[in-house]
Design an enzyme around this catalytic site. Structure first.
Site, PDB file in Angstrom:
ATOM      1  N   SER A 122      -4.039 -47.929  28.853  1.00 39.12           N
ATOM      2  CA  SER A 122      -4.044 -46.655  28.147  1.00 39.12           C
ATOM      3  C   SER A 122      -5.264 -46.550  27.229  1.00 39.12           C
ATOM      4  CB  SER A 122      -2.717 -46.487  27.396  1.00 39.12           C
ATOM      5  OG  SER A 122      -2.515 -45.164  26.964  1.00 39.12           O
ATOM      6  N   ASP A 180       2.879 -40.565  35.727  1.00 41.34           N
ATOM      7  CA  ASP A 180       2.516 -40.726  34.315  1.00 41.34           C
ATOM      8  C   ASP A 180       2.481 -39.339  33.664  1.00 41.34           C
ATOM      9  OD1 ASP A 180       1.281 -41.269  31.839  1.00 41.34           O
ATOM     10  OD2 ASP A 180       0.077 -42.886  32.690  1.00 41.34           O
ATOM     11  N   HIS A 212       4.037 -44.187  32.685  1.00 37.71           N
ATOM     12  CA  HIS A 212       2.999 -44.755  31.804  1.00 37.71           C
ATOM     13  C   HIS A 212       3.402 -46.180  31.459  1.00 37.71           C
ATOM     14  CE1 HIS A 212      -0.573 -44.268  29.374  1.00 37.71           C
ATOM     15  NE2 HIS A 212       0.057 -44.720  28.313  1.00 37.71           N
TER      16      HIS A 212
END
Length: 236
Positions: A122, A180, A212
């Site tokens: 991320s 996601d 995610h």
């Protein structure tokens, strides 16, 4: 200017002679220890190597605008979680300098930068892309899992300028889940396309139904890619 603070970190040591290093950066609000535990939970066998040290630094707590200025362990600030806004370059560049000390620690331990990979999950992947494209383009590679760069990121221009000048840039390995809903799959794909257009060699793996998060198949691919970029050395 105050000296850059020393980041906390945890590391998985190689079982044999240390000849390469991976720096793995966590996502927003996490810690190095939290990411280390998550990797251990989803990766069987563990992401550990005979010759590679895997380092998990922790971002210092700072006010984070998407959380209305609340303190969070983030690598940099964002105006909002979107591709369509300017980067908060002041905080990005300050953290690139701070993380440079971890890279220098490995160099001091006898590991040249071409035997290092920088990556992250991320926000950690975005941070790794800034480090690899702008500050340490001589590393062996960069990986970004469920990550994106803002559409006008200075990283794209940095890659293009290096390639145009005949200099090398690191190879990029990306993974992203199609489900996601925090960092959209399209954002990751667009990042890959723009970096490839700038001249970077990129590989983009899509994982159907993945949210995610990290997954076992993704980590298996990552392990294989790390070993192709950082193979064991033949010298003793």
């Amino acid at each position: 200017m105050a000296a850059a603070r020393k980041l906390q970190k945890c590391a998985v040591s190689p079982t044999g002679k240390h000849s390469a290093s991976v720096i793995f950066l966590h996502g927003s609000g996490d810690t190095g220890q939290g990411l280390r535990a998550w990797v251990r939970d989803v990766t069987v066998p563990d992401l550990a190597f005979a010759h590679i040290r895997v380092i998990y630094p922790t971002a210092p707590a700072r006010p984070y605008t998407p959380m209305r200025g609340a303190l969070s362990t983030v690598w940099f600030d964002r105006h909002k979680i979107s591709r369509d806004c300017p980067e908060h370059l002041e905080s990005v560049d300050a953290m690139c300098s701070t993380l440079g000390s971890i890279i220098q620690d490995e160099v001091n331990a006898g590991i040249p930068k071409h035997r290092m990979i920088i990556g992250g999950f991320s926000m950690g992947g975005a941070m790794a892309l800034h480090l690899g494209s702008r500050y340490h383009p001589d590393v062996a590679g960069v990986f970004a899992l469920s990550s994106f760069l803002n559409k006008d990121s200075v990283a794209f221009q940095a890659v293009e300028e290096r390639v145009r000048a005949g200099h090398s840039v690191p190879e990029l390995f990306q993974c992203h889940g199609t489900s996601d809903d925090l960092v959209l799959h399209q954002w990751g794909e667009d990042t890959s396309v723009l970096l490839r257009k700038a001249g970077m060699t990129t590989t983009f793996h899509s994982f159907s139904g993945l949210h995610h998060q990290l997954s076992q198949p993704e980590m298996e691919l990552l392990r294989s890619w790390i070993l192709t970029k950082l193979p064991p050395t033949t010298s003793s």
